[in-house]
Write an enzyme that holds these catalytic residues in place. Structure first.
Site, PDB file in Angstrom:
ATOM      1  N   HIS A 215      36.811  48.902  19.817  1.00 14.02           N
ATOM      2  CA  HIS A 215      37.613  47.782  19.316  1.00 14.02           C
ATOM      3  C   HIS A 215      37.749  46.724  20.399  1.00 14.02           C
ATOM      4  O   HIS A 215      37.465  46.979  21.568  1.00 14.02           O
ATOM      5  CB  HIS A 215      39.012  48.266  18.885  1.00 14.02           C
TER       6      HIS A 215
ATOM      7  N   LYS B  82      44.867  57.890  24.332  1.00 16.21           N
ATOM      8  CA  LYS B  82      45.521  56.591  24.103  1.00 16.21           C
ATOM      9  C   LYS B  82      45.221  56.073  22.687  1.00 16.21           C
ATOM     10  O   LYS B  82      44.646  54.996  22.538  1.00 16.21           O
ATOM     11  CB  LYS B  82      45.047  55.592  25.172  1.00 16.21           C
TER      12      LYS B  82
ATOM     13  N   LYS C  71      36.030  43.425  34.202  1.00 14.51           N
ATOM     14  CA  LYS C  71      36.473  44.716  34.738  1.00 14.51           C
ATOM     15  C   LYS C  71      35.340  45.749  34.690  1.00 14.51           C
ATOM     16  O   LYS C  71      34.285  45.495  34.126  1.00 14.51           O
ATOM     17  CB  LYS C  71      37.683  45.219  33.926  1.00 14.51           C
TER      18      LYS C  71
ATOM     19  N   SER D 148      38.358  43.080  26.521  1.00 16.39           N
ATOM     20  CA  SER D 148      37.106  43.822  26.631  1.00 16.39           C
ATOM     21  C   SER D 148      36.868  44.630  25.360  1.00 16.39           C
ATOM     22  O   SER D 148      37.813  45.132  24.743  1.00 16.39           O
ATOM     23  CB  SER D 148      37.155  44.757  27.836  1.00 16.39           C
TER      24      SER D 148
ATOM     25  N   HIS E  47      39.181  54.270  23.840  1.00 17.80           N
ATOM     26  CA  HIS E  47      40.055  55.080  24.677  1.00 17.80           C
ATOM     27  C   HIS E  47      39.704  56.543  24.477  1.00 17.80           C
ATOM     28  O   HIS E  47      39.312  56.941  23.378  1.00 17.80           O
ATOM     29  CB  HIS E  47      41.516  54.821  24.317  1.00 17.80           C
TER      30      HIS E  47
ATOM     31  N   ARG F  23      35.287  50.567  28.989  1.00 17.72           N
ATOM     32  CA  ARG F  23      34.923  49.204  28.576  1.00 17.72           C
ATOM     33  C   ARG F  23      33.422  49.017  28.392  1.00 17.72           C
ATOM     34  O   ARG F  23      32.623  49.626  29.108  1.00 17.72           O
ATOM     35  CB  ARG F  23      35.430  48.188  29.590  1.00 17.72           C
TER      36      ARG F  23
ATOM     37  N   GLU G  31      46.221  54.027  19.564  1.00 17.17           N
ATOM     38  CA  GLU G  31      47.105  52.858  19.635  1.00 17.17           C
ATOM     39  C   GLU G  31      47.227  52.151  18.286  1.00 17.17           C
ATOM     40  O   GLU G  31      46.354  52.261  17.422  1.00 17.17           O
ATOM     41  CB  GLU G  31      46.618  51.880  20.708  1.00 17.17           C
TER      42      GLU G  31
ATOM     43  N   GLN H  63      36.166  47.925  23.918  1.00 18.45           N
ATOM     44  CA  GLN H  63      36.620  49.141  24.583  1.00 18.45           C
ATOM     45  C   GLN H  63      36.857  50.268  23.606  1.00 18.45           C
ATOM     46  O   GLN H  63      36.899  50.076  22.389  1.00 18.45           O
ATOM     47  CB  GLN H  63      37.943  48.846  25.287  1.00 18.45           C
TER      48      GLN H  63
HETATM   49  O1  9C2 Z   1      45.819  47.251  28.188  1.00 14.21           O
HETATM   50  C1  9C2 Z   1      43.598  47.054  27.354  1.00 14.21           C
HETATM   51  C2  9C2 Z   1      43.531  45.625  27.785  1.00 14.21           C
HETATM   52  O2  9C2 Z   1      42.925  47.790  28.320  1.00 14.21           O
HETATM   53  N1  9C2 Z   1      44.197  47.066  23.809  1.00 14.21           N
HETATM   54  O3  9C2 Z   1      42.192  45.189  27.853  1.00 14.21           O
HETATM   55  O4  9C2 Z   1      42.267  44.092  30.075  1.00 14.21           O
HETATM   56  O5  9C2 Z   1      41.340  46.347  29.845  1.00 14.21           O
HETATM   57  O6  9C2 Z   1      40.141  44.450  28.909  1.00 14.21           O
HETATM   58  P1  9C2 Z   1      41.435  44.998  29.247  1.00 14.21           P
HETATM   59  C3  9C2 Z   1      44.966  47.662  27.183  1.00 14.21           C
HETATM   60  C4  9C2 Z   1      45.560  47.452  25.815  1.00 14.21           C
HETATM   61  O7  9C2 Z   1      46.729  48.212  25.703  1.00 14.21           O
HETATM   62  C5  9C2 Z   1      44.604  47.922  24.739  1.00 14.21           C
HETATM   63  O8  9C2 Z   1      44.209  49.039  24.721  1.00 14.21           O
HETATM   64  N2  9C2 Z   1      43.352  47.448  22.841  1.00 14.21           N
HETATM   65 ZN    ZN Z   2      42.611  49.365  23.200  1.00 13.84          ZN
END
Ligand code: 9C2
Ligand code: ZN
Length: 415
Positions: A266, A133, A291, A106, A110, A285, A135, A108
């Site tokens: 991202h 979060k 989701k 997705s 954080h 998201r 990352e 997204q």
């Molecule tokens: O688990 C993400 C995974 O939320 N990646 O994506 O499944 O929610 O669409 P979905 C997460 C992952 O650690 C992440 O943040 N950028």
């Molecule tokens: Zn992420």
């Protein structure tokens, strides 16, 4: 014992690689053959290593949660500085993952800490904890992602030349942005895209994809390909606009990394990575997902900064506390919760790592060898998929007995 084997847990999100083509499945099955039998039709997206309650890591010998062991002697397993800094005496400050990506994740962002607290209080079902979060993704294979908004000039150019983009955004917001490509107008354009009616998005997306086939050079050929590829994964999705047209598309080679601060948009597109983050599962998201999407929260929380891709990369640094026959590369982003160390033997040999003043988790991604803690006479077999906890201060010796590569990734927190 200051070094011991632990078992993480896989997540079967729909975007993961299928069955044994997924590194997540192979690693999980190798480390826990009793519980993980690979199903070739199931996606294996993420392998979680940490103490997040959603998928707690287990101590291999006892079958009990790692957090329970930590709670029995927090000073030994977290170290006093980490306890004082992060305020927990049973949880690791970071969550460590392997991701095996077949389809785009997705789009997204954080939350930062303040927003995470608000979201968790008001909607705990969708925001499962109150932590931020930030990352970092370290590419194991070639890796492709969207990261951050494109430069304002690039978005202006697209609004001027791609009629479907302007159509979706609407006349006024398009005009305002072209006249003054500012952060505020970027937010306005993004909001227009994200809050458009689904039927209208589908209609305009169909025309966009058609144009990308008929006039690929208008997009730059690479972007035209990407639009078509992602349209196959998520037909007529809003992500074709808010992702392909609005976010930077970046390609990392194995060994390259990128760091994403909270509130930056991202999406990962393909490849295998190690991912490390503050211990949280909060995701806001926007597109390319079945989701829950939280458009208002997303639109109001992004920073709308437009940093070039190069600035989001996290270059590796030397690791002076490692010595011997392995090569060490340290990814140390500007965040307190975690760093990641890549350790690679090309040939047989031995290497030493001095103690680190905080907890670590290490995973073997290739080859076999030994993980020794000589003061305590600990010698563990290290194999592809094996995961180990290392307590603060423990010196570790790694041995590669074969002439084949032996590769490990160690995440740690040092306060
Ligand atoms: O688990 C993400 C995974 O939320 N990646 O994506 O499944 O929610 O669409 P979905 C997460 C992952 O650690 C992440 O943040 N950028
Ligand atoms: Zn992420």
């Amino acid at each position: 014992m200051s070094v011991f084997r632990v078992v993480g847990g896989p997540q079967n999100y729909a975007w993961g690689k299928l069955g044994s083509s997924s590194a997540v499945a192979r690693y999980a099955a190798a480390n826990d053959p009793e519980h993980v039998k690979i199903d070739e039709n199931t996606p294996y997206a993420e392998l979680w290593m940490g103490t997040h309650p959603k998928v707690p890591t287990i101590v291999y010998e006892t079958g009990k949660p790692l957090s329970e062991l930590i709670a029995q002697n927090p000073s030994k397993y977290l170290g006093d500085k980490v306890i004082a800094k992060f305020g927990s005496s049973k949880e690791l400050p970071f969550l460590y993952k392997v991701l095996s990506i077949k389809k785009v994740l997705s789009i997204q962002a954080h939350p930062d800490k303040k927003l995470a607290q608000q979201l968790h209080a008001s909607d705990p079902e969708h925001y499962p904890d109150d932590n931020h979060k930030p990352e970092m993704a370290v590419a194991i294979t070639d890796f492709e992602a969207f990261c951050g908004f494109k430069p304002l000039a690039a978005i202006k150019h697209e609004l001027e030349t791609i009629p479907e983009f302007a159509e979706l955004v609407g006349e006024k917001a398009t005009k305002d942005f072209i006249a003054n490509p500012s952060k505020e107008n970027l937010k306005n354009v993004f909001h227009r895209v994200m809050s458009s009616d689904e039927t209208f998005i589908a209609e305009v997306a169909t025309k966009l994809v058609k144009r990308s086939v008929e006039e690929p050079s208008l997009f730059g050929n690479e972007l035209a390909d990407l639009i078509q590829r992602l349209n196959e994964q998520f037909p007529k999705d809003v992500g074709l606009f808010c992702g392909c047209l609005m976010l930077n598309h970046c390609n990392l080679k194995s060994g390259e990394a990128m760091f994403l601060q909270a509130r930056e948009p991202h999406a990962y597109i393909s490849g295998d990575i190690m991912e490390c983050m503050a211990a949280s599962d909060n995701v806001i998201r926007a597109g390319f997902t079945p989701k829950f999407k939280d458009v208002e929260v997303l639109v109001s929380s992004l920073t709308y900064s437009t940093n070039p891709v190069e600035e989001q990369k996290q270059p590796p640094a030397p690791f002076p506390r490692g010595s011997g026959d392995a090569k060490f590369a340290l990814y140390d982003p500007p965040i307190d919760e975690f760093s990641v160390l890549h350790i690679k033997f090309d040939n047989a040999g031995k290497a030493q790592m001095k103690g680190i003043d905080g907890p670590s988790i290490v995973i073997v991604t290739e080859g076999t060898g030994k993980l020794n803690q000589n003061d305590e006479n600990i010698s563990l077999d290290a194999f592809e998929g094996g995961v180990y906890f290392i307590a603060p201060g423990a010196e570790v010796e790694l041995v590669n007995e074969s002439s084949k590569p032996f590769i490990l990734y160690r995440a740690f927190c040092e306060a």
